[in-house]
Enzyme design. Structure first.
Site, PDB file in Angstrom:
ATOM      1  CB  CYS A  41      81.874   0.014   9.735  1.00 46.99           C
ATOM      2  SG  CYS A  41      80.585  -0.593  10.801  1.00 46.99           S
ATOM      3  NE  ARG A  75      83.227   3.517   5.183  1.00 45.36           N
ATOM      4  CZ  ARG A  75      83.078   3.172   3.922  1.00 45.36           C
ATOM      5  NH1 ARG A  75      83.324   4.037   2.980  1.00 45.36           N
ATOM      6  NH2 ARG A  75      82.694   1.967   3.590  1.00 45.36           N
ATOM      7  CD1 TRP A 124      75.253   3.708  10.765  1.00 52.92           C
ATOM      8  CD2 TRP A 124      74.855   1.616  10.118  1.00 52.92           C
ATOM      9  NE1 TRP A 124      73.933   3.619  10.398  1.00 52.92           N
ATOM     10  CE2 TRP A 124      73.660   2.346  10.004  1.00 52.92           C
ATOM     11  CE3 TRP A 124      74.843   0.263   9.774  1.00 52.92           C
ATOM     12  CZ2 TRP A 124      72.466   1.783   9.547  1.00 52.92           C
ATOM     13  CZ3 TRP A 124      73.658  -0.304   9.322  1.00 52.92           C
ATOM     14  CH2 TRP A 124      72.488   0.466   9.217  1.00 52.92           C
ATOM     15  CG  ASN A 148      82.437  -1.995   6.541  1.00 52.30           C
ATOM     16  OD1 ASN A 148      81.266  -2.096   6.898  1.00 52.30           O
ATOM     17  ND2 ASN A 148      82.796  -1.359   5.437  1.00 52.30           N
ATOM     18  N   GLY A 149      81.024  -4.918   7.641  1.00 53.00           N
ATOM     19  CA  GLY A 149      80.249  -5.915   6.906  1.00 53.00           C
ATOM     20  C   GLY A 149      79.367  -6.689   7.861  1.00 53.00           C
ATOM     21  CD  GLU A 202      67.385  13.643  -3.287  1.00 54.66           C
ATOM     22  OE1 GLU A 202      66.969  12.478  -3.151  1.00 54.66           O
ATOM     23  OE2 GLU A 202      68.426  14.044  -2.739  1.00 54.66           O
ATOM     24  CE  LYS A 223      69.240  14.541   0.496  1.00 57.79           C
ATOM     25  NZ  LYS A 223      69.965  13.725  -0.405  1.00 57.79           N
ATOM     26  CD  GLU A 257      69.157  11.827   3.761  1.00 59.41           C
ATOM     27  OE1 GLU A 257      69.735  10.792   4.102  1.00 59.41           O
ATOM     28  OE2 GLU A 257      69.231  12.284   2.603  1.00 59.41           O
ATOM     29  CG  HIS A 263      43.067   9.744  -5.753  1.00 59.74           C
ATOM     30  ND1 HIS A 263      41.747   9.603  -6.138  1.00 59.74           N
ATOM     31  CD2 HIS A 263      43.677  10.381  -6.784  1.00 59.74           C
ATOM     32  CE1 HIS A 263      41.582  10.112  -7.346  1.00 59.74           C
ATOM     33  NE2 HIS A 263      42.736  10.596  -7.758  1.00 59.74           N
ATOM     34  CE  LYS A 289      77.944  10.338   1.029  1.00 56.31           C
ATOM     35  NZ  LYS A 289      76.825  11.206   0.667  1.00 56.31           N
TER      36      LYS A 289
END
Ligand code: G6P
Length: 607
Positions: free
Chosen positions: A2, A27, A76, A100-101, A480, A484, A487, A503, A602
């Protein structure tokens, strides 16, 4: 997570709010809205989706509204679906706010309001915050906020406007970030500096549990006992171009290309007489005295940088290193004591779970060292020591340049400790340090491989699922690379230790399933080759990332991506760039919004 902006001054506020939200959009991009004072009271405009939609609406339907004071929000979604009603700003009674929160006790508060016959219109916890403040408000905003925050449990950054106080914005925060500055045209407050840099490079972080009274001329800060507090001013050394695309179609591509500079900025100032020196960071050598274990706590990509750190530290310093996902670490009573150094890694410095790891470490008597990109962020302030990465602002949700400089700091730390703990002859360390100094050029070189990778990535576009494999450092890189790619391209992907495939996972390898095999480490090269043979025999489409001097039978792979020759310990820098390109171009070829992948944000300031 947010984005919040507030402006009050002597120029039109609407443009500044929209502009700020555009910079903060990474955000969250579920919905956006602004509220502002007009001569007829507070006016609110909200839309679902991008800030550009909001901008069009404001320009077409509200262009005549004059205002010099307002607040804005890009969301968000956490509580309440993505729709216009749940978009911020929220208004209740005489209070309009952006948040935000997460207000954790919002259900209980909602039930209490229901008994008084008060019902919110949205499903959000944020509107409940507006209701609480309104219920505490008579005429004095500051006393209303003070009373209200006693009732709010959770995390919040709030910018609040009260009907009877035109031209003024009030702000308070707990957990979630807010930065602010005053300029000759007015005062501005925002979730982070990218929204402010246009107006000033000097700013301050609103201290937690402090109330800011923001007017066109000044920002006054008071603690909850009404004492006036002078905030610590900070300065950023990047400018507006750093927060703009600068000719690139996406921030991610721009940020990939900024890596050589970010690496130079992070490595060079810390090398003195051929060895690592942290004295300018105020990190004393004594921090490492008596340390017999290291725990690295982080989330997402930052955690993957921690995995590289583990391999290096264990190899060169022979110290046991545990890498913990911060959200697991915080709830598991970790084995950490005063002889453990807890390293906290975070680009934003605000990730809620990572931040809590500091508390846990301190409670257990451990010292904390943060590796953080954002100056003055919560994690930077709450850790005992900080080593800043100097990536500049990272806007694309998928982290690239922040990751590579986090890795660089892991190398610096390793080489520092190798000397302090005497685990390597100083001359060997000098040699490693001199190779580290060549890394910005090494990475710069690899940037030119993008066209080849762009071609190869077209082959991945239709894959339903793909696999990354590697051993040791290459395994950490695989994790990583896989993150990447998934996402931003929405293709299911998994990373496996190459030797572990057989396995279970190998049952998923059938004709044309892409396998990205990273094989840059000579000591396990033949072993990884054998694993590649295994998947190849089962029909996999293999892309191999290796070094130019490796003897590879070309019939083993469909494509080989060769890294220039370098000491094996440093290949992660090159492989990282290639995997970033692979993810970028796959997403791009699918026509997706590379910078703003669905459902992600983010900076994750909630648990
Ligand atoms: C989010 C971002 C990731 C990032 C992670 C940790 O999930 O999308 O790119 O790696 O948070 O963020 P931090 O700011 O703590 O590095």
């Amino acid at each position: 997570m947010c984005g919040i902006i507030g402006f009050t001054g002597n120029v039109d506020a609407k443009d500044i709010l929209i502009d700020g939200l555009t910079s903060l959009e990474y955000r969250g991009y579920d919905s956006a809205g602004i509220s502002y004072f007009t001569k007829n009271g507070i006016q609110t405009v909200k839309t679902v989706g991008k800030v550009s939609i909001l901008k069009d609406k404001v320009n077409s339907e509200h262009s005549a509204d004059a205002t010099k004071c307002g607040i804005g929000h890009t969301r968000w979604a956490t509580h309440g679906g993505v729709n216009k009603t749940n978009a911020h700003p929220h208004r209740f009674g005489r209070v309009t706010l952006v948040h935000n929160g997460i207000i954790e006790n919002y259900t209980e508060l909602k039930e209490e309001f229901a008994k008084e016959g008060k019902t919110p219109v949205s499903d959000t916890d944020s509107e409940i915050a507006a209701m609480v403040i309104d219920s505490c408000y008579k005429t004095n905003p500051i006393s209303a906020i003070k009373k209200a925050v006693k009732k709010l449990v959770g995390a919040y950054a709030l910018c609040i406007m009260f009907d009877e106080h035109p031209g003024k914005i009030y702000a308070i925060r707990k957990g979630s970030p807010l930065v602010a500055t005053s300029t000759k045209n007015g005062s501005v407050i925002a979730s982070d500096m990218v929204a402010i840099i246009k107006y000033s490079k000097d700013y301050f972080v609103l201290p937690e549990h402090h109330i800011a009274t923001i007017t066109a001329k000044s920002i006054k800060i008071n603690d909850l006992d009404s004492n006036e507090v002078e905030p610590d001013m900070l300065h950023v050394n990047w400018d507006m171009t750093a927060a703009q695309k600068d000719g690139y179609e996406y921030f991610m591509l721009k940020e990939i290309h900024e890596q050589p500079q970010a690496l130079t900025n992070t490595i060079l100032p810390r090398i003195k007489d051929g060895l690592v020196d942290f004295s300018a960071d105020n990190v004393p050598d004594s921090l490492f005295d008596g340390i017999n274990a290291i725990t690295i706590a982080a989330c997402g990509t930052a955690m993957h940088a921690g995995l590289i750190g583990k391999s290096l530290l264990e190899k060169y310093v022979r110290i046991p290193v545990t890498v913990e996902i911060a959200s697991e670490f915080r709830y598991k009573d970790p084995i950490v004591d005063e002889k453990t150094l807890v390293i906290i890694v975070s680009q934003s410095g605000e990730t809620a779970d990572t931040r809590e790891a500091i508390n846990i470490a301190h409670k257990k008597g451990a010292k904390t060292l943060a590796i953080v990109n954002v100056k003055g962020s919560s994690i930077a302030r709450e850790s005992d020591y900080v080593l800043y990465t100097h990536a500049g602002p990272e806007i694309a949700v998928a982290s690239t340049k922040a990751y590579i400089v986090q890795m660089a700091v892991m190398y610096l730390l390793t080489f520092k400790l190798a000397v302090l703990k005497n685990t390597l002859p100083t001359n060997n360390v000098r040699k490693l340090v001199s190779t580290l100094l060549t890394i910005p050029d090494y990475v710069d070189n690899i940037l030119s491989s993008d066209k080849v990778i762009e071609k190869i990535s077209k082959r991945l576009v239709n894959a339903e699922s793909l696999f990354f494999i590697g051993r040791g450092l290459d395994y950490s890189l695989s994790m990583e690379g896989s993150l990447k790619l998934k996402e931003i391209s929405y293709i299911h992907s998994e990373a496996y230790a190459a030797g572990e495939l057989k396995h279970g996972t190998i049952s998923l390898i059938t004709d044309n399933v892409p396998v990205i095999a990273i094989a840059t480490q000579k000591d396990v090269f033949s072993k990884t080759l054998a694993n590649i043979e295994e998947v190849r025999t089962r029909g996999a489409f293999v892309i191999m990332v290796t070094t130019s001097d490796a003897a590879v039978n070309v019939s083993l792979c469909d494509h080989i991506l060769s890294l220039p020759e370098i000491d094996d310990a440093f290949t992660p820098f090159g492989a990282a760039v290639m995997l970033q390109f692979l993810a970028y171009y796959t997403s791009y070829a699918k026509g997706l919004n590379v910078d703003q992948p669905r459902n992600l944000a983010k900076s994750v300031t909630v648990e």
